[in-house]
Write a protein that holds these residues in place. Structure first.
Motif, PDB file in Angstrom:
ATOM      1  N   THR A  14       0.855  -1.194   0.000  1.00 13.95           N
ATOM      2  CA  THR A  14       0.000   0.000   0.000  1.00 13.95           C
ATOM      3  C   THR A  14       0.884   1.234   0.000  1.00 13.95           C
ATOM      4  N   LEU A  26       1.301  -1.352   4.445  1.00 12.70           N
ATOM      5  CA  LEU A  26       0.979  -2.773   4.507  1.00 12.70           C
ATOM      6  C   LEU A  26       1.551  -3.455   3.280  1.00 12.70           C
ATOM      7  N   THR A  28       1.848  -7.505   1.334  1.00 14.06           N
ATOM      8  CA  THR A  28       1.415  -8.894   1.357  1.00 14.06           C
ATOM      9  C   THR A  28       1.890  -9.605   0.097  1.00 14.06           C
ATOM     10  N   LEU A  37      -6.857  -4.734   1.065  1.00 19.92           N
ATOM     11  CA  LEU A  37      -6.290  -3.816   2.065  1.00 19.92           C
ATOM     12  C   LEU A  37      -6.242  -2.386   1.528  1.00 19.92           C
ATOM     13  N   VAL A  85      -6.800  -9.212   8.905  1.00 17.62           N
ATOM     14  CA  VAL A  85      -7.183  -7.810   8.683  1.00 17.62           C
ATOM     15  C   VAL A  85      -7.655  -7.193   9.998  1.00 17.62           C
ATOM     16  N   TRP A 192     -12.814 -12.645   3.487  1.00 14.76           N
ATOM     17  CA  TRP A 192     -12.751 -11.342   4.152  1.00 14.76           C
ATOM     18  C   TRP A 192     -13.753 -11.188   5.284  1.00 14.76           C
TER      19      TRP A 192
END
Lengths: 298, 89
Positions: A14, A26, A28, A37, A85, A192
């Protein structure tokens, strides 16, 4: 700080995010989780071009569980993507409390109506996050659902537009006003959606983010199943103690805190909201703040 | 006298006091607030009773006992101290 080093298979990072001066990013190895995200934290994007001081890494494993680390230190091992999350949201919130300690921090939600903030102080379970989501959906600008920062120099409520976190008990009420968690409808929705919903805010979500503004209203929410949804007046004394009781760091700022809360209640219209019906609660608060667009959804 | 480090916020007819030393937030009603305000280090309890009896239409004897109890309670809470440095009994 540069991005994480060593052994990283990150395919998605991000941009820098800013939670009350806590700057983080963040990363991943899961592109779809990365996009999730990105959208979820859009409200916290740092528009000042700041550099992240901390990095969260969400590393997926063969069994589809996720390890969450911050700056290399393990936060959660082998959890579901939804829980990962949730861990990040929780940890960012805790870190924002530490970073924002120079402000007076309140357990409260807040929205912006015109040029004034509506502050909703309350403990967990009072319904403030659900109410924040409903009011944001109805057109008020979102400032925070959990942590309100009051700048002691300017008496302004500062935006901390984290994802709205709501518990399972609120899912039906939110769905009734047209709100669904971010990622609902995706092929990956099952990954999610856990026991909490995270609602994305900011660009492209339909929930707009507000700006710094002085408090104009204090509404103390209390969810009571089956109760008649109603607003009633609060005295300055009652409002002051409702705010003080929900202050996170009153002692850290001592006299400045109580003076600031005194100024806040003096300039605010203060009410208590008992509610069981989210739609009606939003209509009542919308009427209070003069936001005529707030009304029955759908 | 009122102890240093205490701030007051006027709310309706009440006064919220924050004691920076004891880190207490205390709400005083108007009557207790009036006594606290008069704890300036020079006004005696008798003077307070006389002053408050004039403004609240009561005899100094009746008001005096209330004032003494209030001062004692304020001292217990650490919000006032004896002007000579000894807490009132």
């Amino acid at each position: 700080m540069e991005g994480p080093r060593g052994g990283g298979q990150s395919v998605h990072r991000t941009q820098t995010l800013n939670a009350l001066s806590y700057r983080f990013a963040l990363c991943t190895d899961d592109a779809r989780l990365g996009r999730h995200l990105d959208a979820l934290f859009a409200g916290l994007r740092d528009h000042d071009g700041g550099v992240a001081d901390h990095w969260y890494s969400l590393a997926t494993k063969a069994d589809d569980t996720v390890d969450v680390t911050r700056d290399g230190a393990m936060l959660a091992r082998g959890v579901t993507a939804a829980d990962a999350v949730g861990w990040v949201v929780w940890h960012v919130n805790r870190s924002a409390v530490e970073a924002g300690d120079h402000h007076l921090l309140l357990h409260a939600g807040a929205l912006q109506a015109d040029s004034r903030a509506v502050v909703l102080p309350g403990v967990s379970g009072s319904g403030k996050s659900t109410l924040c989501a409903g009011l944001a959906q109805a057109g008020l600008a979102y400032l925070s659902d959990e942590l309100v920062a009051l700048d002691l120099s300017t008496d302004q409520v500062l935006p901390y537009p984290k994802p709205v976190t709501v518990k399972a008990g609120s899912f039906e009420a939110l769905a009734d006003v047209g709100l669904r968690p971010h990622g609902d409808g995706d092929p990956d929705a099952g990954r999610w959606l856990g026991e909490e919903w995270q609602l994305a805010v900011g660009d492209g979500t339909g929930l707009r983010v507000g700006r710094s503004c002085p408090p104009g209203f204090v509404v103390v929410p209390r969810y009571v199943e089956g109760a008649v949804t109603s607003l009633s007046g609060l005295s300055d004394t009652e409002a002051f103690f409702a705010l003080a009781a929900n202050a996170v760091n009153l002692r850290a700022h001592a006299v400045r805190s109580t003076d600031a809360l005194g100024r806040a209640v003096a300039r605010c219209r203060c009410m208590a909201l008992t509610f069981s019906d989210l739609d009606e609660a939003c209509r009542l608060v919308g009427g209070l703040v003069g936001h005529l667009a707030v009304g029955r959804a759908g | 006298m009122r102890r240093a480090g205490t701030s007051a916020v006027e709310l309706d007819d009440n006064l919220a006091l924050y004691d920076d030393v004891g880190q207490l937030l205390i709400l005083l009603n108007w009557a207790a607030a009036a006594v606290w305000e008069l704890c300036d280090g020079s006004t005696t309890v008798e003077d307070m009773a006389r002053s408050l009896s004039e403004t609240h239409d009561a005899t100094p004897d009746v008001v005096g006992e209330d004032v003494r109890q209030t001062v004692r309670k304020l001292a217990e809470l650490g919000l006032v101290e004896d002007a000579a440095g000894v807490r009132p009994a």
